[in-house]
Design a protein around this motif. Structure first.
Motif, PDB file in Angstrom:
ATOM      1  N   ASP A 210      -2.710  19.699 -20.688  1.00 23.42           N
ATOM      2  CA  ASP A 210      -1.498  19.376 -19.928  1.00 23.42           C
ATOM      3  C   ASP A 210      -1.930  18.780 -18.589  1.00 23.42           C
ATOM      4  O   ASP A 210      -2.595  19.440 -17.788  1.00 23.42           O
ATOM      5  N   ILE A 211      -1.572  17.540 -18.336  1.00 30.91           N
ATOM      6  CA  ILE A 211      -1.995  16.882 -17.098  1.00 30.91           C
ATOM      7  C   ILE A 211      -1.227  17.463 -15.913  1.00 30.91           C
ATOM      8  O   ILE A 211       0.001  17.478 -15.893  1.00 30.91           O
ATOM      9  N   ARG A 212      -1.985  17.936 -14.929  1.00 30.34           N
ATOM     10  CA  ARG A 212      -1.399  18.613 -13.768  1.00 30.34           C
ATOM     11  C   ARG A 212      -1.488  17.793 -12.491  1.00 30.34           C
ATOM     12  O   ARG A 212      -0.715  18.013 -11.557  1.00 30.34           O
ATOM     13  N   LEU A 213      -2.438  16.866 -12.431  1.00 34.85           N
ATOM     14  CA  LEU A 213      -2.670  16.169 -11.167  1.00 34.85           C
ATOM     15  C   LEU A 213      -3.252  14.781 -11.403  1.00 34.85           C
ATOM     16  O   LEU A 213      -4.159  14.607 -12.218  1.00 34.85           O
ATOM     17  N   VAL A 214      -2.736  13.801 -10.682  1.00 31.76           N
ATOM     18  CA  VAL A 214      -3.332  12.467 -10.596  1.00 31.76           C
ATOM     19  C   VAL A 214      -3.606  12.185  -9.122  1.00 31.76           C
ATOM     20  O   VAL A 214      -2.712  12.321  -8.277  1.00 31.76           O
ATOM     21  N   GLN A 215      -4.838  11.843  -8.815  1.00 26.45           N
ATOM     22  CA  GLN A 215      -5.215  11.452  -7.459  1.00 26.45           C
ATOM     23  C   GLN A 215      -5.760  10.029  -7.505  1.00 26.45           C
ATOM     24  O   GLN A 215      -6.607   9.711  -8.354  1.00 26.45           O
ATOM     25  N   ALA A 216      -5.291   9.167  -6.613  1.00 23.88           N
ATOM     26  CA  ALA A 216      -5.771   7.787  -6.604  1.00 23.88           C
ATOM     27  C   ALA A 216      -5.531   7.169  -5.235  1.00 23.88           C
ATOM     28  O   ALA A 216      -4.552   7.493  -4.553  1.00 23.88           O
ATOM     29  N   SER A 217      -6.432   6.277  -4.834  1.00 23.19           N
ATOM     30  CA  SER A 217      -6.258   5.582  -3.565  1.00 23.19           C
ATOM     31  C   SER A 217      -6.717   4.136  -3.699  1.00 23.19           C
ATOM     32  O   SER A 217      -7.585   3.814  -4.518  1.00 23.19           O
ATOM     33  N   PHE A 218      -6.110   3.283  -2.894  1.00 25.51           N
ATOM     34  CA  PHE A 218      -6.523   1.880  -2.812  1.00 25.51           C
ATOM     35  C   PHE A 218      -6.297   1.448  -1.373  1.00 25.51           C
ATOM     36  O   PHE A 218      -5.163   1.370  -0.906  1.00 25.51           O
ATOM     37  N   GLY A 219      -7.401   1.195  -0.685  1.00 23.75           N
ATOM     38  CA  GLY A 219      -7.274   0.777   0.700  1.00 23.75           C
ATOM     39  C   GLY A 219      -8.499   0.046   1.195  1.00 23.75           C
ATOM     40  O   GLY A 219      -9.614   0.268   0.724  1.00 23.75           O
ATOM     41  N   PHE A 220      -8.286  -0.850   2.141  1.00 18.06           N
ATOM     42  CA  PHE A 220      -9.371  -1.546   2.828  1.00 18.06           C
ATOM     43  C   PHE A 220      -8.875  -1.951   4.211  1.00 18.06           C
ATOM     44  O   PHE A 220      -7.669  -1.948   4.485  1.00 18.06           O
ATOM     45  N   ALA A 221      -9.799  -2.277   5.078  1.00 23.29           N
ATOM     46  CA  ALA A 221      -9.455  -2.669   6.444  1.00 23.29           C
ATOM     47  C   ALA A 221      -9.250  -4.171   6.498  1.00 23.29           C
ATOM     48  O   ALA A 221     -10.219  -4.931   6.460  1.00 23.29           O
ATOM     49  N   GLN A 222      -8.008  -4.598   6.570  1.00 26.46           N
ATOM     50  CA  GLN A 222      -7.660  -6.003   6.650  1.00 26.46           C
ATOM     51  C   GLN A 222      -7.370  -6.355   8.106  1.00 26.46           C
ATOM     52  O   GLN A 222      -6.442  -5.811   8.701  1.00 26.46           O
ATOM     53  N   PRO A 223      -8.147  -7.244   8.716  1.00 29.21           N
ATOM     54  CA  PRO A 223      -7.883  -7.603  10.117  1.00 29.21           C
ATOM     55  C   PRO A 223      -6.429  -8.036  10.308  1.00 29.21           C
ATOM     56  O   PRO A 223      -5.882  -8.786   9.496  1.00 29.21           O
ATOM     57  N   TYR A 224      -5.827  -7.560  11.369  1.00 25.37           N
ATOM     58  CA  TYR A 224      -4.407  -7.844  11.582  1.00 25.37           C
ATOM     59  C   TYR A 224      -4.194  -9.289  12.018  1.00 25.37           C
ATOM     60  O   TYR A 224      -4.782  -9.763  12.986  1.00 25.37           O
ATOM     61  N   ASP A 225      -3.357  -9.972  11.283  1.00 25.02           N
ATOM     62  CA  ASP A 225      -2.936 -11.334  11.579  1.00 25.02           C
ATOM     63  C   ASP A 225      -1.506 -11.451  11.081  1.00 25.02           C
ATOM     64  O   ASP A 225      -1.271 -11.436   9.870  1.00 25.02           O
ATOM     65  N   PRO A 226      -0.539 -11.538  11.974  1.00 25.90           N
ATOM     66  CA  PRO A 226       0.860 -11.534  11.543  1.00 25.90           C
ATOM     67  C   PRO A 226       1.232 -12.680  10.612  1.00 25.90           C
ATOM     68  O   PRO A 226       2.261 -12.614   9.939  1.00 25.90           O
ATOM     69  N   GLU A 227       0.384 -13.721  10.545  1.00 27.24           N
ATOM     70  CA  GLU A 227       0.664 -14.846   9.645  1.00 27.24           C
ATOM     71  C   GLU A 227       0.045 -14.658   8.267  1.00 27.24           C
ATOM     72  O   GLU A 227       0.390 -15.382   7.330  1.00 27.24           O
ATOM     73  N   HIS A 228      -0.884 -13.706   8.136  1.00 32.91           N
ATOM     74  CA  HIS A 228      -1.505 -13.457   6.831  1.00 32.91           C
ATOM     75  C   HIS A 228      -0.469 -12.860   5.888  1.00 32.91           C
ATOM     76  O   HIS A 228       0.375 -12.062   6.295  1.00 32.91           O
ATOM     77  N   ARG A 229      -0.548 -13.204   4.614  1.00 30.62           N
ATOM     78  CA  ARG A 229       0.473 -12.771   3.657  1.00 30.62           C
ATOM     79  C   ARG A 229       0.597 -11.250   3.579  1.00 30.62           C
ATOM     80  O   ARG A 229       1.686 -10.725   3.332  1.00 30.62           O
ATOM     81  N   LEU A 230      -0.491 -10.513   3.794  1.00 28.09           N
ATOM     82  CA  LEU A 230      -0.432  -9.058   3.707  1.00 28.09           C
ATOM     83  C   LEU A 230       0.277  -8.417   4.903  1.00 28.09           C
ATOM     84  O   LEU A 230       0.745  -7.284   4.804  1.00 28.09           O
ATOM     85  N   TRP A 231       0.341  -9.145   6.020  1.00 29.59           N
ATOM     86  CA  TRP A 231       0.969  -8.604   7.221  1.00 29.59           C
ATOM     87  C   TRP A 231       2.326  -9.247   7.521  1.00 29.59           C
ATOM     88  O   TRP A 231       3.035  -8.783   8.410  1.00 29.59           O
ATOM     89  N   ASN A 232       2.672 -10.281   6.798  1.00 34.66           N
ATOM     90  CA  ASN A 232       3.863 -11.071   7.091  1.00 34.66           C
ATOM     91  C   ASN A 232       5.035 -10.615   6.232  1.00 34.66           C
ATOM     92  O   ASN A 232       4.995 -10.722   5.004  1.00 34.66           O
ATOM     93  N   PRO A 233       6.112 -10.115   6.824  1.00 32.82           N
ATOM     94  CA  PRO A 233       7.254  -9.677   6.014  1.00 32.82           C
ATOM     95  C   PRO A 233       7.902 -10.812   5.227  1.00 32.82           C
ATOM     96  O   PRO A 233       8.484 -10.577   4.169  1.00 32.82           O
ATOM     97  N   ALA A 234       7.785 -12.049   5.702  1.00 35.48           N
ATOM     98  CA  ALA A 234       8.387 -13.184   5.006  1.00 35.48           C
ATOM     99  C   ALA A 234       7.721 -13.467   3.667  1.00 35.48           C
ATOM    100  O   ALA A 234       8.335 -14.049   2.769  1.00 35.48           O
ATOM    101  N   THR A 235       6.469 -13.051   3.520  1.00 38.54           N
ATOM    102  CA  THR A 235       5.760 -13.254   2.245  1.00 38.54           C
ATOM    103  C   THR A 235       5.641 -11.953   1.451  1.00 38.54           C
ATOM    104  O   THR A 235       4.856 -11.866   0.514  1.00 38.54           O
ATOM    105  N   GLY A 236       6.434 -10.950   1.855  1.00 42.38           N
ATOM    106  CA  GLY A 236       6.404  -9.677   1.125  1.00 42.38           C
ATOM    107  C   GLY A 236       5.214  -8.826   1.473  1.00 42.38           C
ATOM    108  O   GLY A 236       4.710  -8.071   0.628  1.00 42.38           O
TER     109      GLY A 236
END
Length: 312
Positions: free
Chosen positions: A144-170
């Motif tokens: 019986d599966i009781r727990l799932v642990q998972a992570s995905f992260g990296f340090a992306q330099p902040y640039d408001p125009e980059h797609r990862l930081w820009n709300p206009a590109t999601g």
């Protein structure tokens, strides 16, 4: 018959999946589309495609194309999918399916009403190692599966125009990175009963990081983390009452996992298997995938949007 693909976008993932398609003996890349004609022509030449288009609309109207792979930023996914569906093209759309639940529901509605194949490109579900673990779980090897642990992260330099930081590109961690830990929990535990979220926002207003506790029926839980500001282990663990599975990084495309002293290895073949799923579905007359059903995609979108809203 060869399945002729159109590639919508010219970035890194478009090139990678395009190369996978071009290497498949029953497929070819027929056309590439971009808002930049020159970039479309460059990628078309690289992939051996006959046509390059300066708009996504033109790509979707190309009569030589049977299926469209959408690899634009996810804020543009619905627009491209609307063109593809209107022209009767099967759609493989990168995750997350869209930038909002409303857009995802609209895309699924259009595909179902027009009886056109649509699938989210959640390549993790098509990875042979993940499918092996899923089979072991279904056969009771993990208990019986009781727990799932998972992570995905990296340090992306902040640039408001980059797609990862820009709300206009999601932009934001949850929809781009967090979808993978969420997807693993969904695959092995289903739908949570409660969700708790903590994290922080970037100056641009998008989610920079999030830690998530999901509670499932009977007390099972998922501990998930995603971040654009700090490096994570990017591995995963699935704990059952009979065994624990440790999945090496990157857990969303693994080549190795262990159960106790047993080691299992294999290829990272999610991209190839997901495009083969599209081919097989079209041959069989299916408009949805049994491996990555649209209802699962919509459930995931609602979970992600709810988690993001809790941080705003």
């Amino acid at each position: 018959m060869e399945l002729a693909w159109g590639i919508a976008a010219t970035g890194g993932i478009a090139r990678t999946v395009g190369e996978v398609i071009a290497a498949e003996p029953t497929m070819r890349v027929a056309a590439v589309g971009s808002r930049d004609q020159a970039r479309a022509a460059d990628l078309a030449a690289h992939l051996g495609a006959e046509h390059a288009h300066g708009s996504y609309k033109a790509l979707c109207e190309d009569p030589s194309v049977d299926a469209v792979y959408i690899a634009t930023p996810h804020a543009q996914h619905l627009e491209v999918a609307e063109h593809a569906i209107a022209n009767g093209k099967a759609v493989l759309c990168e995750k997350s399916l869209t930038a909002s639940v409303a857009e995802a529901e609209r895309m699924v509605q259009l595909a179902r009403e027009n009886k056109v194949f649509l699938m989210e490109a959640m390549w993790t579900r098509f990875n042979s190692q993940i499918q092996h673990i899923t089979k072991l779980a279904q056969d009771g090897r993990l208990g019986d599966i009781r727990l799932v642990q998972a992570s995905f992260g990296f340090a992306q330099p902040y640039d408001p125009e980059h797609r990862l930081w820009n709300p206009a590109t999601g932009g934001g961690a949850l929809f781009d990175l967090g979808i993978y830990p969420f997807a693993l929990a969904q695959l092995f535990l289903g739908q949570p009963e409660k969700v708790h979220v903590a994290g922080s926002l970037a100056p641009s207003g998008v989610d920079a990081e999030a830690g998530v506790l999901m509670e499932f029926q009977g007390g099972a839980r998922a501990l998930l983390d995603t971040s654009l500001v700090s490096p994570h282990a990017n591995s995963a663990t699935i704990v059952g009452t009979l065994a624990r599975v440790d999945i090496d990084a990157p857990f969303w495309a693994p080549t190795r996992f262990t159960i106790g002293d047993e080691e299992f290895t294999g290829p990272s073949d999610g991209y190839a298997n997901e495009v083969r799923e599209v081919r097989d579905a079209l041959r069989e007359g299916r408009t949805e995938s049994a491996v990555m059903p649209l209802d699962d995609t919509l459930t995931m979108m609602r979970l992600l949007e709810d988690a993001r809203n809790r941080l705003l």
